[in-house]
Design an enzyme around this catalytic site. Sequence first.
Site, mmCIF file in Angstrom:
data_model
loop_
_atom_site.group_PDB
_atom_site.id
_atom_site.type_symbol
_atom_site.label_atom_id
_atom_site.label_comp_id
_atom_site.label_asym_id
_atom_site.label_seq_id
_atom_site.Cartn_x
_atom_site.Cartn_y
_atom_site.Cartn_z
ATOM 1 N N THR A 237 -19.697 -7.461 -53.087
ATOM 2 C CA THR A 237 -18.682 -8.454 -53.348
ATOM 3 C C THR A 237 -19.338 -9.709 -53.901
ATOM 4 O O THR A 237 -20.527 -9.896 -53.761
ATOM 5 C CB THR A 237 -17.936 -8.728 -52.029
ATOM 6 O OG1 THR A 237 -17.410 -7.486 -51.562
ATOM 7 C CG2 THR A 237 -16.828 -9.737 -52.169
ATOM 8 N N THR A 255 -14.096 -8.573 -55.477
ATOM 9 C CA THR A 255 -14.947 -7.401 -55.257
ATOM 10 C C THR A 255 -14.533 -6.206 -56.102
ATOM 11 O O THR A 255 -13.369 -6.050 -56.474
ATOM 12 C CB THR A 255 -14.909 -7.002 -53.771
ATOM 13 O OG1 THR A 255 -15.858 -5.962 -53.542
ATOM 14 C CG2 THR A 255 -13.531 -6.521 -53.351
ATOM 15 N N ASN A 257 -15.877 -3.388 -54.687
ATOM 16 C CA ASN A 257 -16.274 -2.598 -53.522
ATOM 17 C C ASN A 257 -17.769 -2.328 -53.575
ATOM 18 O O ASN A 257 -18.530 -3.161 -53.126
ATOM 19 C CB ASN A 257 -15.478 -1.312 -53.349
ATOM 20 C CG ASN A 257 -15.541 -0.816 -51.899
ATOM 21 O OD1 ASN A 257 -15.572 -1.615 -50.969
ATOM 22 N ND2 ASN A 257 -15.563 0.487 -51.702
ATOM 23 N N ASP A 279 -11.549 1.388 -49.175
ATOM 24 C CA ASP A 279 -11.136 0.398 -48.184
ATOM 25 C C ASP A 279 -9.897 0.835 -47.402
ATOM 26 O O ASP A 279 -9.527 0.188 -46.425
ATOM 27 C CB ASP A 279 -10.866 -0.954 -48.853
ATOM 28 C CG ASP A 279 -12.131 -1.782 -48.987
ATOM 29 O OD1 ASP A 279 -13.128 -1.438 -48.333
ATOM 30 O OD2 ASP A 279 -12.140 -2.762 -49.744
ATOM 31 N N SER A 308 -9.387 -5.350 -46.460
ATOM 32 C CA SER A 308 -10.729 -5.771 -46.858
ATOM 33 C C SER A 308 -11.324 -6.654 -45.769
ATOM 34 O O SER A 308 -10.680 -6.960 -44.767
ATOM 35 C CB SER A 308 -10.696 -6.521 -48.192
ATOM 36 O OG SER A 308 -10.360 -7.893 -47.995
ATOM 37 N N SER A 309 -12.575 -7.072 -45.995
ATOM 38 C CA SER A 309 -13.248 -7.990 -45.073
ATOM 39 C C SER A 309 -13.487 -9.356 -45.717
ATOM 40 O O SER A 309 -14.168 -10.200 -45.131
ATOM 41 C CB SER A 309 -14.591 -7.389 -44.633
ATOM 42 O OG SER A 309 -14.400 -6.185 -43.934
ATOM 43 N N GLY A 329 -20.784 -8.652 -48.743
ATOM 44 C CA GLY A 329 -21.444 -7.926 -47.660
ATOM 45 C C GLY A 329 -20.626 -6.865 -46.963
ATOM 46 O O GLY A 329 -20.996 -6.436 -45.868
ATOM 47 N N GLY A 330 -19.493 -6.438 -47.537
ATOM 48 C CA GLY A 330 -18.721 -5.386 -46.885
ATOM 49 C C GLY A 330 -18.293 -5.789 -45.490
ATOM 50 O O GLY A 330 -17.821 -6.913 -45.264
#
Length: 425
Positions: A237, A255, A257, A279, A308-309, A329-330
């Site tokens: 991201t 992002t 991904n 996701d 998502s994060s 950073g996922g």
Amino acid sequence: MEYALKKWGTLSLSEIIKPSIELAQKGIPVSSSLAKLLKVEQENLAQWDSTKAIFLKNNIPLQEGDLLIQKDLANSLKLIAENGSQVFYNGEIGQKIVAEIQRHNGIITAEDLRNYKVIERAPIVGEYRGYKIITMPPPSSGGIHIVEMLNMLEHYPMGSYGVNSAQSIHYMAEAMKLAYADRSEYLGDPDFTNVPVSGLISKKYANELVKTISPNLARPSNTIKPNNPIPYESNQTTHYSTVDQYGNAVAVTYTLNFNFGSGIVAAGTGILLNNEMDDFSSKPGVPNGFGLIGGSANAIQGKKRPLSSMSPTIVLKNNQPWLITGSPGGSRIITTVLQTIINSIDYNMNPAESASTSRIHHQWLPDELDIEKGISADTIRLLKQQGYNIKQKATMGRTQTIQILPDGFYGYSDPRSPDGATKGY
């Protein structure tokens, strides 16, 4: 994008996009880190002719110092600058994107793109030790769980424990476990599932959660289930942070991904297609590419937006912007931003000190406490005695942070990001 710029910005869309067009047209030098990344991704990128034409030369990934020229992308940006967003959703660019997807037996149609609408949602707002936290709402899980964890950590004098002491790490890890367990059950697209937002970010809910945290023992993840916030109702991201001379602040996370998304460039556009389907929860209880567990709230469904994060965040002090931050950073985005806020508020760190501090991460499942290099051997020994399964991992997150203080702006690009930079104008 065009709507937001017209509503909030002072420059025209064509003025905003012009520098990007020039960079795509004239090319940018390939850095050492990008060259290494292209080499790692060579097998994936080389599968697709349209991608190979951009990132490889004579079937070899571009080398450090080569120019990365993206003429098709420059042309796409020109079309957007001249015609606005409709050329993307309902014009020449959209037609090429749909053609590329259908070439690979994908199911997206021109009608799907034409009917897509950007939704503007109210942010998640919380409070931590007198500071106001303004952060991203669902379908990102980031904002809710940052506030949920801060509500738990507010019960402890984090500042007195010391940075990355066994005690401070213990309380952060236990709060992380509880929040990520809730994430697996309740988070999804609010247009399709009832996300109990006010319950999850309620301080009364946090009061109940902290009763389950031992002061000196790690709780095994298999004993933690998603809790019940209902009674309290009233993944690579990019992130950048910007502040202007008037104090207007913007935190942006976006992002594809994984590093290059699907790896496929829509021929004639220069635009990489994402792999955001990862996701979604393909099946309840089955981890995604970042090891995150999800449930039916985030199941795959037509017209649904994936969880998502992403956690772009603005912290206010005395109702004025004080900290602007975010990270790629996922699954580790959420905990990276959490620690940036704690470092700034509890440990009085400036952006450079905060970004240079070792990070930890726990996402409930798998039951392991991930740590970066730099955590002391004594601290690791104490954490193991408490019952933690410690795993040393590669760097986590790459924050881009600005702090606004009475004597000026302080910005710092995370040293984990070799191509990141901080710049003032």
